[in-house]
Enzyme design. Structure first.
Site, PDB file in Angstrom:
ATOM      1  N   CYS A 112       0.853  -1.187   0.000  1.00  0.00           N
ATOM      2  CA  CYS A 112       0.000   0.000   0.000  1.00  0.00           C
ATOM      3  C   CYS A 112       0.887   1.234   0.000  1.00  0.00           C
ATOM      4  CB  CYS A 112      -0.881  -0.014   1.251  1.00  0.00           C
ATOM      5  SG  CYS A 112      -1.953   1.419   1.406  1.00  0.00           S
ATOM      6  N   LEU A 113       0.528   2.233  -0.812  1.00  0.00           N
ATOM      7  CA  LEU A 113       1.338   3.456  -0.866  1.00  0.00           C
ATOM      8  C   LEU A 113       1.347   4.159   0.498  1.00  0.00           C
ATOM      9  CD1 LEU A 113       0.327   4.911  -4.363  1.00  0.00           C
ATOM     10  CD2 LEU A 113       2.414   3.669  -3.750  1.00  0.00           C
ATOM     11  N   HIS A 154      -9.246  -3.804  -1.376  1.00  0.00           N
ATOM     12  CA  HIS A 154      -8.221  -3.053  -0.639  1.00  0.00           C
ATOM     13  C   HIS A 154      -8.589  -1.559  -0.587  1.00  0.00           C
ATOM     14  CE1 HIS A 154      -3.792  -2.130   0.252  1.00  0.00           C
ATOM     15  NE2 HIS A 154      -4.298  -0.946  -0.053  1.00  0.00           N
ATOM     16  N   GLU A 155      -8.988  -1.009  -1.751  1.00  0.00           N
ATOM     17  CA  GLU A 155      -9.322   0.429  -1.799  1.00  0.00           C
ATOM     18  C   GLU A 155     -10.619   0.714  -1.045  1.00  0.00           C
ATOM     19  OE1 GLU A 155      -6.961   2.282  -2.684  1.00  0.00           O
ATOM     20  OE2 GLU A 155      -5.834   0.668  -3.628  1.00  0.00           O
TER      21      GLU A 155
HETATM   22 NI    NI Z   1      -3.666   1.042   0.054  1.00  0.00          NI
END
Ligand code: NI
Length: 186
Positions: A112-113, A154-155
């Site tokens: 994840c960023l 995830h988002e």
């Molecule tokens: Ni993420």
């Protein structure tokens, strides 16, 4: 377009539950465009608005799709590219996304960023049917599997204020503790 700052763990803003989008205006369009550019610049496959500090239910995803030209080439055994899995961009912008159906189970080593340098296996549904609106407010439905299905879940978690590390077992999280602490000091 501009590159936005991506918030990282343990920034408490990431725990915010995002609100539905009601105005499909220029501001939304610009945000989605900036989010897309930011995602590409950071080599991400997905980004939720909350990750750039905007608590609204909007996210962009691009997991790519097979290049039809490469698929054609695959039928030609003399072509040196025949075995390549070349992907071309396949950007999808989701506003007010909602999972209608989910089935099966899959595992993927997620990153994840907002949680740099950590990759861990997360269990999610293998297939999801998602309803969302585009940036004009028009509704669409996607039947997703593979990486797209994983990325959507995830988002969507981000929109609920949940990071993928919270989906790990207690033991795994315990093992990550020192790494997470280091992130907190950055
Ligand atoms: Ni993420």
């Amino acid at each position: 377009m501009s590159i936005l700052k991506v918030l990282t763990y343990p920034n408490p803003i990431l725990k915010t539950k995002s609100e539905p989008v009601t105005k499909f205006n220029q501001e939304l369009k610009k945000l989605l465009a900036d989010m897309t550019e930011t995602m590409y610049q950071k080599d991400g496959v997905g980004l939720a608005a909350i990750q750039v500090g905007k608590p609204i239910r909007a996210m962009v995803i691009d997991v790519g799709k097979p290049d039809p030209a490469a698929l054609l080439a695959a039928t030609d055994s003399n072509n040196p590219n025949s075995k390549s899995q070349k992907l071309i961009p396949n950007l999808v912008k989701f506003v007010n996304p909602e999972i209608l159906e989910a089935e099966g189970e899959t595992k993927y080593n997620e990153g994840c960023l907002s949680v740099p340098e950590i990759h861990e296996t997360v269990v999610r549904s293998a297939k999801v049917k998602v309803k969302a609106q585009n940036e004009k407010g028009e509704e669409f439905i996607i039947d997703a599997d593979g990486l797209l299905a994983i990325c959507i879940q995830h988002e969507l978690d981000h929109l609920e204020g949940i990071l993928f590390i919270e989906r790990l077992s207690r033991l795994k999280r315990e093992l990550l503790k020192s790494k997470l602490k280091k992130l907190g000091k950055k």
